[in-house]
Design a protein around this motif. Sequence first.
Motif, PDB file in Angstrom:
ATOM      1  N   GLY A 106      81.684   0.734  60.044  1.00 55.21           N
ATOM      2  CA  GLY A 106      80.716   1.503  60.818  1.00 55.21           C
ATOM      3  C   GLY A 106      80.611   2.951  60.375  1.00 55.21           C
ATOM      4  O   GLY A 106      79.679   3.651  60.782  1.00 55.21           O
ATOM      5  N   ILE A 107      81.544   3.435  59.561  1.00 55.58           N
ATOM      6  CA  ILE A 107      81.439   4.814  59.092  1.00 55.58           C
ATOM      7  C   ILE A 107      80.252   4.926  58.145  1.00 55.58           C
ATOM      8  O   ILE A 107      79.943   4.006  57.381  1.00 55.58           O
ATOM      9  CB  ILE A 107      82.744   5.293  58.406  1.00 55.58           C
ATOM     10  N   GLN A 108      79.560   6.064  58.228  1.00 53.78           N
ATOM     11  CA  GLN A 108      78.343   6.280  57.445  1.00 53.78           C
ATOM     12  C   GLN A 108      78.510   7.503  56.554  1.00 53.78           C
ATOM     13  O   GLN A 108      78.906   8.569  57.022  1.00 53.78           O
ATOM     14  CB  GLN A 108      77.150   6.471  58.393  1.00 53.78           C
ATOM     15  N   LEU A 109      78.202   7.330  55.290  1.00 55.14           N
ATOM     16  CA  LEU A 109      78.288   8.392  54.298  1.00 55.14           C
ATOM     17  C   LEU A 109      76.879   8.743  53.852  1.00 55.14           C
ATOM     18  O   LEU A 109      76.154   7.899  53.331  1.00 55.14           O
ATOM     19  CB  LEU A 109      79.132   7.913  53.111  1.00 55.14           C
ATOM     20  N   SER A 110      76.455   9.990  54.086  1.00 53.67           N
ATOM     21  CA  SER A 110      75.095  10.419  53.731  1.00 53.67           C
ATOM     22  C   SER A 110      75.139  11.489  52.655  1.00 53.67           C
ATOM     23  O   SER A 110      75.912  12.444  52.749  1.00 53.67           O
ATOM     24  CB  SER A 110      74.371  10.970  54.960  1.00 53.67           C
ATOM     25  N   GLY A 111      74.316  11.339  51.646  1.00 51.32           N
ATOM     26  CA  GLY A 111      74.212  12.277  50.544  1.00 51.32           C
ATOM     27  C   GLY A 111      73.419  11.623  49.426  1.00 51.32           C
ATOM     28  O   GLY A 111      72.891  10.511  49.586  1.00 51.32           O
ATOM     29  N   VAL A 112      73.327  12.277  48.306  1.00 52.16           N
ATOM     30  CA  VAL A 112      72.640  11.699  47.144  1.00 52.16           C
ATOM     31  C   VAL A 112      73.647  10.837  46.384  1.00 52.16           C
ATOM     32  O   VAL A 112      74.616  11.359  45.837  1.00 52.16           O
ATOM     33  CB  VAL A 112      72.071  12.797  46.230  1.00 52.16           C
ATOM     34  N   VAL A 113      73.432   9.525  46.377  1.00 53.85           N
ATOM     35  CA  VAL A 113      74.357   8.621  45.683  1.00 53.85           C
ATOM     36  C   VAL A 113      74.324   8.937  44.190  1.00 53.85           C
ATOM     37  O   VAL A 113      73.264   8.906  43.554  1.00 53.85           O
ATOM     38  CB  VAL A 113      73.973   7.145  45.925  1.00 53.85           C
ATOM     39  N   SER A 114      75.484   9.272  43.645  1.00 53.07           N
ATOM     40  CA  SER A 114      75.553   9.723  42.257  1.00 53.07           C
ATOM     41  C   SER A 114      76.431   8.848  41.372  1.00 53.07           C
ATOM     42  O   SER A 114      76.373   8.950  40.144  1.00 53.07           O
ATOM     43  CB  SER A 114      76.080  11.167  42.207  1.00 53.07           C
ATOM     44  N   LYS A 115      77.244   7.977  41.991  1.00 53.23           N
ATOM     45  CA  LYS A 115      78.145   7.148  41.190  1.00 53.23           C
ATOM     46  C   LYS A 115      78.449   5.855  41.947  1.00 53.23           C
ATOM     47  O   LYS A 115      78.710   5.878  43.148  1.00 53.23           O
ATOM     48  CB  LYS A 115      79.448   7.893  40.892  1.00 53.23           C
TER      49      LYS A 115
END
Length: 583
Positions: free
Chosen positions: A322-331
């Motif tokens: 359920g944890i959410q990671l937001s940002g520009v996926v780079s790898k």
Amino acid sequence: MKITQEQIIASMPSHLRPYTTLQHYDSYTAQDHAVWRFLLRELATRLEQTAHPIYLEGLEKTGISLDAIPNMDDMNEKLADIGWSAVVVDGVIPSAVFMELQALKILPIALDMRSIDHMLYTPAPDIVHEAAGHAPFIIDLDYADYLQRIGEIGVKALSSKQDYAIYEAVRKLSILKEDASRGAAELAEAQRTLEHTLAASNSASEAYQLSRLHWWTVEYGLVGNVNEYKIFGAGLLSSLGESGHCLDDQRVKKIPLTVAAINCPYDITCEQPQLFVTKSCKHLSQVLESFANGMAFKQGGAIGLQKALDCATVATVEYSSGIQLSGVVSKILTDAVGNEIYVATSGPSQLAYKSAQLLGHGIVEHPKGIASPVGQLKDMPRCLSVYTIDELRELGIYCNAEIRLEFLSGVTVVGCLKNILRRDHKNLLFRFSNCTVTGPTGETLFRADEGDYDMAIGERVVSVYGGAADKEHYPLRLLPPSASHQTRNHSERELALFSMYQTVRNMREADAYIDLAVLCSLHDYLAKYPKEWLLRFEILELLPADHDHYHRIVAELMALRSHSEDYACLIDMALASVATVKS
């Protein structure tokens, strides 16, 4: 109780409010109201047989009059009865904003009224298109559900940098085309910019594909079958030109609606060469869900991550915990069979749970990105997220201890565990100090000298979608439009003309004695406005058919037909309308 525009805007998420404005009803001129009245009366007559039967009923039930531009407060009073509301926006707005408003059951209504020079077709969104086009069908529950659902799915769609460049180019061109003061060179340059921007876009993002489906249904949809159909798309319902032209099967090709519509591009600034026909509003929802099933927010995994990587814009990666990671996926790292084993973002990033930012894990604390492994640990049959604190301690995993986590993928995390963040009896995040992370081939993914390491926990990525998880703390941050609609300063000549429009309007609305002397005086004064056909028509409506000025106006209108094809078309409509009333 009446709900004001200000109250509706105040109730919206704060990141959406900058895209809204207020309708100042008094800013519409008497000519604006005359343009609205002519268009709506002609549309209502022409669409009586060709539009979906619910159209005329919907106009009344959503507070839209044929005689005057709708007041947003009056519209919202009616819309509240069916669970919707409306806000005013300035022309073309970003797709992500438009979709989120629809998901919230809020209709975005363009502020402007099309000019008298673009009555048959306007390249820019206006209140005729938005109010008289979109609002009426909301009274159909299946259509309203589709509209809200496409908004909900649109909020999840991944968008690219090219999408915003296209939006900017379309917005600028639509504004310039509506502004009669712009020169041909400026229009040509804007057209070239749009064409170059479209050509430079090497892939269609989910957001762009969904915008096509929205266009070919909500904006330019037909319902029935390719041989027998009715109009329900707002772009057609609000255009005297296209609502007629679209019925010509030689001129406009009709295609049964399928998901393949997402592959058909469109140009907002010109008439459409083909249209799609849906069987019903329920069919719309079936096509929409078929498209949604292939989107990253439902697929997740390496496929969803790759889509986000290709888009290079802010996206949210949701782990099975359920944890959410937001940002520009780079790898992205995957194992031998293509399963995701490591995800990294670059630039400002955020960690959230249930779309609420975790304390101390916003873009201020994570300005350069976040990276975490995905998967199960060796010798641990369950996901690390579901172990209790006591169970973890038995496995040698507890705070202030030096621990080593070896994932089945070959990713290894070694460091001092500083903190375990839990929600709803689940482990969401481990924070390490003096941490080193290595990949399956021994490559270093994180060094101890880079600071604390925040490791999101989850055995798989279940969803990947556009934008941040908590938009209030990580807003869209879209650049302001390079072109905007400006309040126009009217000349003395224009103000005098508007005053004459108002005199005729007052006389008509009074529904009492018609002062023929005043009408004749106004007509005589129109000699100073040789191309002004609409006010001549409005005077004509109030004159007796046997009056001398009546015949003079008819002759003037017939002469004005030669001015342009649009004039000829509109004047023919006007004369046919007044002839029907007088007969």
